[in-house]
Design an enzyme around this catalytic site. Structure first.
Site, PDB file in Angstrom:
ATOM      1  N   GLU A  29      41.004 -24.763  -5.146  1.00  0.00           N
ATOM      2  CA  GLU A  29      39.596 -25.186  -5.112  1.00  0.00           C
ATOM      3  C   GLU A  29      38.667 -24.003  -4.836  1.00  0.00           C
ATOM      4  OE1 GLU A  29      39.285 -28.659  -2.582  1.00  0.00           O
ATOM      5  OE2 GLU A  29      40.195 -29.886  -4.143  1.00  0.00           O
ATOM      6  N   GLU A  77      45.791 -32.156  -8.500  1.00  0.00           N
ATOM      7  CA  GLU A  77      45.736 -33.063  -7.342  1.00  0.00           C
ATOM      8  C   GLU A  77      45.048 -34.352  -7.757  1.00  0.00           C
ATOM      9  OE1 GLU A  77      44.010 -31.553  -3.711  1.00  0.00           O
ATOM     10  OE2 GLU A  77      44.845 -29.566  -4.065  1.00  0.00           O
TER      11      GLU A  77
END
Ligand code: BG6
Length: 494
Positions: free
Chosen positions: A189, A392
């Site tokens: 991220e 994810e």
């Protein structure tokens, strides 16, 4: 015939700081994540509790704090259970296991001259165990942690020297594991430094007198580090596949008023900003306008833009849990408490999140939206035309262990089924989605709230928020369901 390609990477995802434990074993140094203490839900109200100040970090490492509990130091003790855990993943039929290497396990201080052999050996053992079952490791180099020393001494990624430290770390592990690992993601991220600078970039913002400038400078350093790492990877093994990883925030407009639509578009560009740099190799034009408007001056050296341009990723990956919503007049709206806290700054890089009443919301403020996953895949494919991994996705919630040691998590099965169905529609339309690693395939510590009772796994770990429990592993109903999904190549989702 299954729509999913034969070599589709079905699997699950984790991160070292939430999984491994053994924070002071095997020569590991302090990690930024080791400083995060548990805050009970009555106090945190479910909001993010990851941020640590410089003073707090110093206090924590210099004094004994027996009355505090730091869950990320203990994870779910994968360090001592990895054989058993990987065997369970193999039993589910995993083709891929996304995990991260703990940077301070390899370089305890980050700027050490020599790597820690014991740390390297640990990951050799983990990868060997995966390969024994034909499980392909997908490895993140920095997942929400870095050696604490780099934060304390250099203020993390604000300092350009971190590029060299990171590239040296990458070189060490690339060389060591070049025959064992093919898929790599430099940063989890990459957009997180913008929202949580301590978590994403090891930055103590209180040390800066221009927070946004510090953040964008740090991001620039991470972009160069990512590009240099990609360049290096190809030199070491041309077969390596390098990926981006974005915490995807998909914004809808609150209404069809053009003002709301432009607000949502502006918010969505924040996502694309990161992939524009990593995947297209350039900063988007509006970024320079934003810097000017906010009087931010970042230092870009002569070769930086060339390095970014010439070393883009091979695939894009992202996390997707929920969709968001915003409007042109957000202050009057019903705000949404997501795990990313509402920033004090409300501007085009920090839009206000408002409630979308069409969607159900979890106890943690996650708005469940399977169709949003399809929208996100379509957008990312249309813009970048590179293979995609959903790195994810999943439902974090409470589970109950019955007296006969079962976990009936039909709510999780439903969530996953509906998301996989949407992913499948994208594949049917020809989009090369090459993998799906659902989050927290085994229960781990929550990144945002450090709770252990916010569970995502197919495998239940008997341990509560305070570390009480046997650490015994149990198969949930979703374990058997996912096993069937993988065995049928995504055809049997019932
Ligand atoms: C992602 C992170 O943003 O969300 C993971 O990459 C994290 O590390 C996951 O665990 C879910 O968030 P949380 O706060 O529920 O653990």
């Amino acid at each position: 015939m299954s729509q999913f390609p034969k070599d589709f990477l079905w699997g699950g995802a984790t991160a070292a700081n939430q999984l491994e434990g053994a924070y002071n074993e095997g020569g590991k140094g302090w990690s930024t994540a080791d400083m995060v203490k548990f805050v009970p839900r009555e106090v945190s109200q479910g909001r993010n509790t990851e941020t640590v100040t410089y003073e707090e970090a110093l206090e924590i490492i210099h004094h004994q704090h027996d009355d505090e509990y730091y869950p990320k130091r203990w994870g779910v003790d994968f360090y001592h259970h990895f054989k058993e855990d990987i065997a369970l993943m193999a039993e589910m039929g995993f083709k891929c296991f996304r995990m991260s290497i703990s940077w301070p396990r390899i370089f305890p201080h980050g700027d050490d001259l020599e790597p820690n052999e014991e740390g390297l050996k640990f990951y050799d053992d983990v990868f060997d165990e995966c390969l024994k079952y034909g499980i392909e490791p997908l490895v993140t180099l920095s997942h929400y942690e870095m050696p604490l020393h780099l934060s304390l001494e250099y203020n993390g990624w604000e300092n350009r020297k971190c590029i060299d430290f990171f590239v040296n770390y990458a070189k060490t592990v690339f060389k060591r594991y070049q025959k064992k690992v093919k898929y790599w993601i430099p940063f989890n991220e990459i957009n997180m430094s913008l929202h949580l600078p301590y978590t994403g970039g090891g930055i103590f913002v209180e040390k800066s007198n221009n927070e946004l400038q510090t953040i964008f400078q740090a991001l620039h350093h991470q972009f160069i580090a990512s590009a240099l790492t990609t360049q290096l990877a190809k030199q070491i093994n041309p077969q390596f596949q390098m990926g981006s990883m974005l915490g995807l925030s998909l914004y809808y407009p609150k209404s069809n008023a053009p003002e709301d639509i432009i607000a949502a578009q502006t918010a969505n560009r924040i996502n694309y900003f990161f992939l524009d740099v990593l995947s297209k190799g350039k900063y988007p034009t509006y970024f320079y306008a934003y810097l000017k408007k906010n009087q931010i001056q970042i230092h870009i050296e002569e070769n930086d833009l060339k390095i970014i341009k010439e070393n883009t990723v091979d695939f894009n990956s992202f996390s997707y849990y929920y969709s968001l919503c915003t409007s042109a007049n957000p202050k009057n709206e019903d705000s949404l408490v997501a795990f990313i806290p509402e920033s004090e700054v409300i501007d085009e890089f920090h839009p206000r999140k408002v409630r979308n009443k069409n969607l159900q919301v979890t106890d943690w403020g996650f708005q469940i939206d399977p169709i949003g996953l399809r929208i996100a895949i379509n957008e990312i494919w249309d813009r970048y035309q590179k293979p995609i991994i959903i790195s994810e996705n999943g439902l974090g919630t409470y589970d109950t262990l019955t007296t006969d040691k079962k976990i009936h998590d039909d709510y999780r099965i439903q969530y996953l089924r509906e998301h996989i169905q949407q992913m499948k529609l994208c594949i049917e339309e020809g989009i090369p989605v090459i993998g799906y690693t659902s989050w927290g395939c085994i229960d781990i510590v929550s990144a945002g709230t450090s709770e252990r009772t916010k569970r995502y796994g197919y495998i239940y770990v008997d341990c509560d928020d305070y570390g009480h429990g046997t650490m015994q592993r149990y198969k949930k109903d979703s374990f058997y369901w996912y096993q069937k999904v993988i065995a049928s190549q995504g055809e049997d989702l019932d």
